[in-house]
Write an enzyme that holds these catalytic residues in place. Structure first.
Site, PDB file in Angstrom:
ATOM      1  N   SER A  24       0.799  -1.228   0.000  1.00 32.98           N
ATOM      2  CA  SER A  24       0.000   0.000   0.000  1.00 32.98           C
ATOM      3  C   SER A  24       0.828   1.273   0.000  1.00 32.98           C
ATOM      4  O   SER A  24       0.306   2.359  -0.286  1.00 32.98           O
ATOM      5  CB  SER A  24      -0.936   0.011   1.208  1.00 32.98           C
ATOM      6  OG  SER A  24      -0.202   0.099   2.410  1.00 32.98           O
ATOM      7  N   LYS A  58       1.023   4.599   6.882  1.00 35.56           N
ATOM      8  CA  LYS A  58       0.441   5.433   5.825  1.00 35.56           C
ATOM      9  C   LYS A  58       1.064   6.824   5.874  1.00 35.56           C
ATOM     10  O   LYS A  58       1.834   7.146   6.763  1.00 35.56           O
ATOM     11  CB  LYS A  58      -1.080   5.552   5.996  1.00 35.56           C
ATOM     12  CG  LYS A  58      -1.832   4.238   6.069  1.00 35.56           C
ATOM     13  CD  LYS A  58      -1.823   3.469   4.749  1.00 35.56           C
ATOM     14  CE  LYS A  58      -2.586   2.154   4.882  1.00 35.56           C
ATOM     15  NZ  LYS A  58      -2.533   1.346   3.641  1.00 35.56           N
TER      16      LYS A  58
END
Length: 270
Positions: free
Chosen positions: A79, A134
């Site tokens: 991701s 993230k």
């Protein structure tokens, strides 16, 4: 008989009767045997005790460092490609945002506040037992939206050179995005006709003590678009360096030795 002769005779008689201990010297071999026996006793218990103390101090030191200063993490998904790759091992600075004191909700003083663009490690709000990595794109009070895959923050387009689009022609609209209705800038009446998608959503307002995060692999990332904001209390730290990296291979069990990414070792994370 003289006095001296009498004394000598008395001493001789006393020694013969066992009143005085007979004099004897220790031979070199006896001295060596005695030292060997003494050292043997020390090696059985003293050596073990010394190692026990070293082990206790080492464990305590490890726990203190891991809890308040630095912790290691591994990247299990793609991701954050190409910033972080599957098989990257990171060191995370936990002190920078204020490490949490175990068994309490208290935190140490922060060295600085989280900033837009920081890569952060946090506990996933859906399941705090899992850690996510993230990029922070929205601070409390920010107004965020996305138009055709381009992030817009406070009505200004954000230049994100680190973003990778692997599926630019697709724009799915999963049901997961429906949580956004409660944070829309639009009037409540407009929320009924709100149909967000992966590349088109918002505008949303980030609530207080919360953050909005996105993956750099923008088309293949389970992030705030799907499950919402990250509470400030779940942020664990900021990764700062890749200390080890290898390309996983399901066929080769020794890929961690044969597929090392040497160029990524020691790479700073930005």
């Amino acid at each position: 008989m003289s006095i001296n002769e009498s004394a000598t005779t008395s001493l001789s008689g006393a020694a013969a009767e066992g009143i005085l201990p007979p004099s004897r010297s220790i031979t070199p071999q006896q001295r060596v045997d005695a030292l060997r026996e003494l050292n043997r006793g020390r090696s059985r218990f003293g050596f073990l005790w010394e190692w026990t103390k070293i082990l206790q101090v080492s464990v305590l030191l490890f726990l203190v460092i891991r809890t308040f200063f630095v912790e290691a993490f591994k990247i299990p998904s793609g991701s954050m490609e190409h910033t972080l790759l599957v098989g990257d091992f990171l060191l995370v600075n936990k002190l920078v945002y204020g490490a949490e004191v175990p068994f309490t909700h208290a935190r140490l003083p922060r060295l600085r506040e989280p900033q837009r663009g920081d890569v952060i490690v946090f506990e996933w709000p859906e399941d705090p037992s899992k850690n996510f990595v993230k990029r922070l794109v929205g601070l409390p009070g920010d107004t965020l939206e996305m138009r055709d895959g381009v992030l817009v923050r406070n009505r200004e387009h954000v230049s994100e050179r680190y973003v990778d689009h692997t599926e630019p022609d697709m724009d799915p609209a999963p049901e997961d995005f429906r949580w956004q209705r409660d944070y829309l800038v639009r009037p409540a009446a407009a929320a009924a006709g709100y149909h967000p998608s992966r590349n088109n959503w918002g505008p949303l307002v980030v609530p207080q003590k919360s953050y909005f995060v996105l993956g750099d692999n923008r088309d293949n990332s389970l992030d705030s678009r799907y499950w919402g904001f990250v509470p400030d209390s779940l942020v664990k730290g900021r990764p700062f360096v890749i200390y080890y990296s290898y390309a996983p291979d399901t066929v080769n069990a020794f890929a961690w030795l044969t597929h090392i990414r040497w160029t990524r070792l020691g790479e700073r994370i930005r």
